[in-house]
Design a protein around this motif. Structure first.
Motif, PDB file in Angstrom:
ATOM      1  N   GLU A 270       0.739  -1.158  -0.563  1.00 27.56           N
ATOM      2  CA  GLU A 270      -0.719  -0.272  -0.200  1.00 27.56           C
ATOM      3  C   GLU A 270       1.070   1.580   0.213  1.00 27.56           C
ATOM      4  N   PHE A 315      -5.513 -10.171   2.356  1.00 30.66           N
ATOM      5  CA  PHE A 315      -5.693  -9.102   3.046  1.00 30.66           C
ATOM      6  C   PHE A 315      -7.123  -8.999   2.181  1.00 30.66           C
TER       7      PHE A 315
ATOM      8  N   ARG B 266      -4.542  -6.791 -13.309  1.00 28.56           N
ATOM      9  CA  ARG B 266      -3.767  -8.340 -12.631  1.00 28.56           C
ATOM     10  C   ARG B 266      -2.436  -7.912 -13.378  1.00 28.56           C
ATOM     11  N   TRP B 269      -0.264  -5.834 -11.709  1.00 29.34           N
ATOM     12  CA  TRP B 269       0.552  -6.573 -10.689  1.00 29.34           C
ATOM     13  C   TRP B 269       1.095  -7.843 -10.343  1.00 29.34           C
ATOM     14  N   THR B 310      -6.311  -2.265  -1.276  1.00 29.47           N
ATOM     15  CA  THR B 310      -6.106  -4.418  -1.180  1.00 29.47           C
ATOM     16  C   THR B 310      -7.006  -5.285  -0.040  1.00 29.47           C
ATOM     17  N   SER B 311      -7.894  -4.391   0.886  1.00 31.96           N
ATOM     18  CA  SER B 311      -8.686  -5.611   1.273  1.00 31.96           C
ATOM     19  C   SER B 311      -9.722  -5.790   0.238  1.00 31.96           C
ATOM     20  N   PHE B 315      -9.903  -9.714  -8.140  1.00 32.68           N
ATOM     21  CA  PHE B 315      -9.497 -10.867  -8.233  1.00 32.68           C
ATOM     22  C   PHE B 315      -9.045 -11.344  -7.045  1.00 32.68           C
TER      23      PHE B 315
END
Lengths: 315, 315
Positions: A270, A315, B266, B269, B310-311, B315
């Motif tokens: 993050e 998470f 995705r 990332w 991010t929580s 996906f």
């Protein structure tokens, strides 16, 4: 000290791997500096080819082989990053790589190895099954076995991450790496020993896979008993090649709880916008749990890899 | 052309913001190059301060104010990255920032603004409520209103991302940016126009928030009707300051479906190890859906930001 590899061994490894690996960037984070009180320098080997530092050891190991051995290829057992690393390194260097993987290895891992051109041979799921299968492969093909972490050629390749970091960021007070099989922390410690001898070397290990910690405490390699950690790259055992290096050159190992690993991972994602695997943030967990050790210090941190299944996050 | 800002306006903006923003790195990915057939150069403003390019426009806007206006501070309405950017920019420059946010803005966004020192004033949830509250704030405090995207000072600040990219990677065939309010693509197009005039400028916009596409088609600003896209930074409307620039300098806009945005996210990332927000991967979706446009081309891509919860991932 007599049995340590020499400074020349390390510079040779650097020359050998340099054309085949990325020189990864060093990144900083004002947010993490503020939280820790330290000045943190992250060596981003999540950006390395195939997504982890393992490429360095794999390339160096293969390039250290005599020509006739190259023709017969290399073999390893791994279901993790080293399986991908040896597959890609072999393909880049134009040789064969055979990877023994347990039948129950995740499909995504098998697919990645196959994607890099590694030949997968399945074994049973126990360590004994795996080793028997590997011996059979080596006997049949003449391939050279390369251990993922307990191999001096791999350790010397791994040392190049810290060699680069020290070139880019001199005068580190501390350098940190995660501890799993011991191949990364051993390479890290060798690089610091020769190229930045005043830098202290501290490892970080999951409390739920604490064999290296116990081994350092007792001076004898302790078995890993049912390691159960989200840091899947750190479940492996120390070996007789890397442990003497660790014992001689690593100051200490800090144990980190699962939630601290996950919190560290989330922070790096993050705040630093970096995709890293949980094995890479054990160090961050260690730094945040022991501020008194790191406060005011200039600290290098090896971010070992970024291979993570984004559909299965903690998470 | 007579109404375009000048080359000197752009170089002045660059000089103004340089001391206050990160010069973000340009990254490449052999995996994405292979998939697209293009040579892609990603300008990583996800690594910018507060996690998005918006810092550039906020700094430039504030530094363009006369001294007496600085004393009264600045105000904006935003629940997104610009709210954080104006808050941090104001803090860095030692002035007051007031941010009008709708009551139903996510808690995490309010927390981020407050964390950067912005003073939050809540409004009702309709655009009318928001604007009424903003007017009241400006009347009461004398603060200068800075629009998140439809402000020439913001657009000029935004142009610095592409100015840097062009310095680092000359001779781009194409440069791409996402299109939301239009402030980023306008700045991108201005930078290309003056510093790399042979570079074509192509925008990418969610098909479910296609007001800029329709505006370019018709030559008149079209309203955004119930925009419903995961790319939350791109739900806003074009304005009368940026649209003329876009109409004159942007070749075309490619529309991208929701699943293409998510797939692009995705990929970035997992393959590039970069945390980017969905608004940043509309461009990647566009490149992969139109290989004939990008095949063999040298393409710059502005990765606009990395602020994502991010929580709550798709996906």
């Amino acid at each position: 000290m007599g049995n340590l590899p020499t400074r020349e061994d390390l510079t040779n490894a650097m020359e050998r791997v340099r054309p085949y690996v990325h020189r990864t960037p060093v990144m900083t984070s004002s947010a993490l500096n503020k939280m820790s009180g330290a000045r943190l320098y992250f060596k981003c080997d999540n950006f390395q080819r195939m997504g982890a530092f393992k490429m360095r050891g794999a390339i160096n190991a293969i390039l250290s082989l005599p020509t006739e051995a190259l023709e017969r290829g290399v073999a390893t057992h791994s279901s993790g990053n080293f399986a991908q690393a040896i597959s890609l390194a072999a393909r880049v260097l134009g040789i064969r790589a055979i990877v023994v993987m347990p039948e129950n290895a995740p499909r995504i891992k098998k697919k990645a190895v196959a994607g890099y051109g590694g030949e997968i041979v399945l074994s049973g799921n126990s360590p004994q099954d795996r080793e028997a299968k590997l011996e059979a492969v080596v006997a049949e093909t003449g391939a050279t076995f390369i251990h993922p972490s307990n191999d001096i050629r791999v350790i010397l390749g791994n040392s190049t991450a810290t060699q680069e970091l020290i070139e880019d960021v001199p005068d580190l007070d501390i350098v940190m790496a995660p501890v799993g099989g011991g191949g990364l922390i051993a390479g890290t410690a060798l690089a610091a020993h020769y190229f930045s001898p005043d830098t202290r070397v501290i490892g970080a290990e999951p409390a739920q896979a604490d064999d290296a910690y116990r081994s350092l405490q007792t001076g004898v390699i302790q078995p890993s008993i049912n390691p159960d950690t989200i840091a899947d790259g750190l479940r492996t055992n120390l070996g007789d090649v890397n442990f003497p290096i660790i014992r001689e050159l690593v100051e200490r190992i800090i144990l980190v709880e699962e939630q601290e690993i996950i919190d560290g991972m989330r922070l790096v994602w993050e705040r630093m916008k970096l995709v890293v695997e949980p094995s890479a943030t054990v160090t961050v967990g260690a730094i945040l749990k022991e501020p008194e050790t790191f406060d005011g210090k200039k600290v290098g941190v090896i971010l070992c890899g970024g291979n993570v299944d984004t559909s299965n996050l903690p998470f």
